[in-house]
Design a protein around this motif. Structure first.
Motif, PDB file in Angstrom:
ATOM      1  N   ASP A  50       0.653  -1.259   0.259  1.00  0.00           N
ATOM      2  CA  ASP A  50       0.021   0.005   0.075  1.00  0.00           C
ATOM      3  C   ASP A  50       0.921   1.042   0.002  1.00  0.00           C
ATOM      4  O   ASP A  50       0.320   2.414   0.309  1.00  0.00           O
ATOM      5  CB  ASP A  50      -0.887  -0.157   1.149  1.00  0.00           C
ATOM      6  N   LYS A  82      -3.061   3.885  -4.128  1.00  0.00           N
ATOM      7  CA  LYS A  82      -4.342   3.273  -4.409  1.00  0.00           C
ATOM      8  C   LYS A  82      -4.082   1.837  -4.519  1.00  0.00           C
ATOM      9  O   LYS A  82      -2.956   1.402  -4.799  1.00  0.00           O
ATOM     10  CB  LYS A  82      -4.841   3.969  -5.354  1.00  0.00           C
ATOM     11  N   LYS A  83      -5.358   1.155  -4.342  1.00  0.00           N
ATOM     12  CA  LYS A  83      -5.165  -0.610  -4.399  1.00  0.00           C
ATOM     13  C   LYS A  83      -4.662  -0.675  -5.903  1.00  0.00           C
ATOM     14  O   LYS A  83      -4.933  -0.005  -6.804  1.00  0.00           O
ATOM     15  CB  LYS A  83      -6.777  -1.027  -4.151  1.00  0.00           C
ATOM     16  N   HIS A  84      -4.014  -1.600  -6.019  1.00  0.00           N
ATOM     17  CA  HIS A  84      -3.398  -2.306  -7.283  1.00  0.00           C
ATOM     18  C   HIS A  84      -4.665  -2.411  -8.306  1.00  0.00           C
ATOM     19  O   HIS A  84      -5.465  -2.954  -7.933  1.00  0.00           O
ATOM     20  CB  HIS A  84      -2.776  -3.702  -6.993  1.00  0.00           C
ATOM     21  N   ALA A  86      -6.052   0.230  -9.757  1.00  0.00           N
ATOM     22  CA  ALA A  86      -6.604   1.596  -9.773  1.00  0.00           C
ATOM     23  C   ALA A  86      -6.276   2.200 -11.083  1.00  0.00           C
ATOM     24  O   ALA A  86      -5.103   2.312 -11.607  1.00  0.00           O
ATOM     25  CB  ALA A  86      -6.303   2.416  -8.767  1.00  0.00           C
ATOM     26  N   LYS A  95     -11.791   8.526 -17.488  1.00  0.00           N
ATOM     27  CA  LYS A  95     -10.564   7.740 -17.702  1.00  0.00           C
ATOM     28  C   LYS A  95      -9.471   8.135 -18.735  1.00  0.00           C
ATOM     29  O   LYS A  95      -9.840   8.660 -19.787  1.00  0.00           O
ATOM     30  CB  LYS A  95     -10.995   6.208 -17.847  1.00  0.00           C
ATOM     31  N   GLN A  99      -4.058   3.520 -20.180  1.00  0.00           N
ATOM     32  CA  GLN A  99      -4.056   2.889 -19.122  1.00  0.00           C
ATOM     33  C   GLN A  99      -2.758   1.819 -18.639  1.00  0.00           C
ATOM     34  O   GLN A  99      -2.944   1.046 -17.795  1.00  0.00           O
ATOM     35  CB  GLN A  99      -5.388   2.221 -18.584  1.00  0.00           C
ATOM     36  N   GLU A 107      -1.715   8.435  -3.857  1.00  0.00           N
ATOM     37  CA  GLU A 107      -2.926   9.075  -3.203  1.00  0.00           C
ATOM     38  C   GLU A 107      -2.740  10.700  -3.184  1.00  0.00           C
ATOM     39  O   GLU A 107      -2.706  11.020  -2.295  1.00  0.00           O
ATOM     40  CB  GLU A 107      -3.144   8.581  -1.974  1.00  0.00           C
ATOM     41  N   ASN A 252      -4.532  11.716 -12.078  1.00  0.00           N
ATOM     42  CA  ASN A 252      -3.692  11.026 -10.946  1.00  0.00           C
ATOM     43  C   ASN A 252      -2.025  10.926 -11.161  1.00  0.00           C
ATOM     44  O   ASN A 252      -1.721  10.916 -12.344  1.00  0.00           O
ATOM     45  CB  ASN A 252      -4.253   9.508 -10.800  1.00  0.00           C
ATOM     46  N   CYS A 254       0.958   9.096 -11.083  1.00  0.00           N
ATOM     47  CA  CYS A 254       1.407   7.546 -11.123  1.00  0.00           C
ATOM     48  C   CYS A 254       2.653   7.155 -11.427  1.00  0.00           C
ATOM     49  O   CYS A 254       3.505   7.910 -11.556  1.00  0.00           O
ATOM     50  CB  CYS A 254       0.478   7.066 -12.482  1.00  0.00           C
TER      51      CYS A 254
END
Length: 292
Positions: A50, A82-84, A86, A95, A99, A107, A252, A254
């Protein structure tokens, strides 16, 4: 019938081989005189992690370089994720089209106003670190015009009056040192600062001296900037780094994959005067900056 039995035996054998394959290594098995090689690609992602340091594993022979508790380096290395799986989400809740570029999402909230783009996201991370470390008087950035805008003066009520490249500051608001006002200050910074101002304002760093928190930049309007968020080293002194980015449109932050060297992805290795390819940008030369 014999055909099905043979197929079943082969499937069982292959499953046993895969279960015993170690990460990134080749396992050779001998079956009745036949040699079969099974190769599994190295995977340095721990889906349950996490934070950056728990999500990304170090390749064999490398270990994370230690930094003092409370340092900017430790702050970034332990940044929450964030959770894997995301996705990258734009400021307008859509979106992002690509991706496949990332291995994790930091976060870092994305304001709906669309201002927090690549350089802005990194300035936010730096400013929030200083805020959390109770070093608020150090928060400040240059506008592209070269004029310094500090959080301290903004909190005291000073606001810029901008006429072309001429900027003057006047006390036009009541003092307010709240967190909500701090984010209003950052919106001002996002508007008048960017990759170009950071490149002009901040000291350059040689590749041999790189550390967590240093930023890979291509100055311009637009330009692009990415930040080192982790570092590992081997016994020979070889270093690998992780890169994260904000982007345009605002989205976001990344953690980037490494498409140029998938054997160590998402880790990167940098060399003097060698171009750097990342999923979203090509840097003709590795120019790195460091926050003061």
């Amino acid at each position: 019938m014999k055909k099905y039995i043979v197929c079943f035996i082969i499937i069982i054998i292959l499953l046993l081989i895969l279960m015993n394959t170690k990460r990134g290594k080749t396992v050779t098995t001998h079956i009745k005189g036949t040699i079969s090689n099974v190769i599994k690609k190295a995977d340095y992602i721990c889906e349950q992690g996490d934070s950056i340091s728990t999500r990304v594993l170090a390749p064999t022979g490398y270990k994370r370089k230690a930094y003092p508790k409370g340092s900017f380096q430790e702050y970034l290395r332990n940044y929450r994720l964030k959770k894997h799986g995301a996705p990258i989400i734009n400021y307008d809740d859509t979106k992002y089209f690509a991706q496949h570029w990332h291995d994790a999402i930091l976060e870092v909230p994305v304001p709906a106003n669309g201002l927090q783009q690549c350089a802005d996201a990194l300035m936010r991370i730096r400013a929030e670190y200083l805020w959390d470390a109770d070093r608020k008087d150090e928060i400040g950035f240059n506008f592209t015009s070269g004029h310094y805008c500090s959080w301290k003066k903004y909190a005291e009520g000073f606001r810029p009056k901008i006429q072309g490249n001429k900027v003057t500051f006047h006390k036009t608001a009541l003092p307010n040192d709240s967190k909500a006002n701090f984010y209003k200050y950052l919106n001002l910074i996002y508007t008048y600062a960017g990759t170009l101002s950071l490149h002009t304002e901040l000291p350059k760093v040689e590749i041999k001296d790189l550390t967590i928190g240093d930023m890979l930049v291509k100055p311009g309007s637009p330009g692009h900037i990415e930040i080192i968020v982790d570092e590992i080293v081997n016994n020979e002194g070889g270093k690998l780094f992780l890169l994260a980015q904000g982007n345009t449109p605002a989205q976001n932050v990344c953690l980037l994959k490494n498409f140029e060297n998938t054997s160590i992805s998402p880790w990167y290795q940098f060399e003097e005067n060698v171009a750097v390819y990342t999923p979203s940008y090509y840097f003709e030369k590795g120019i790195f900056l460091r926050f003061k």
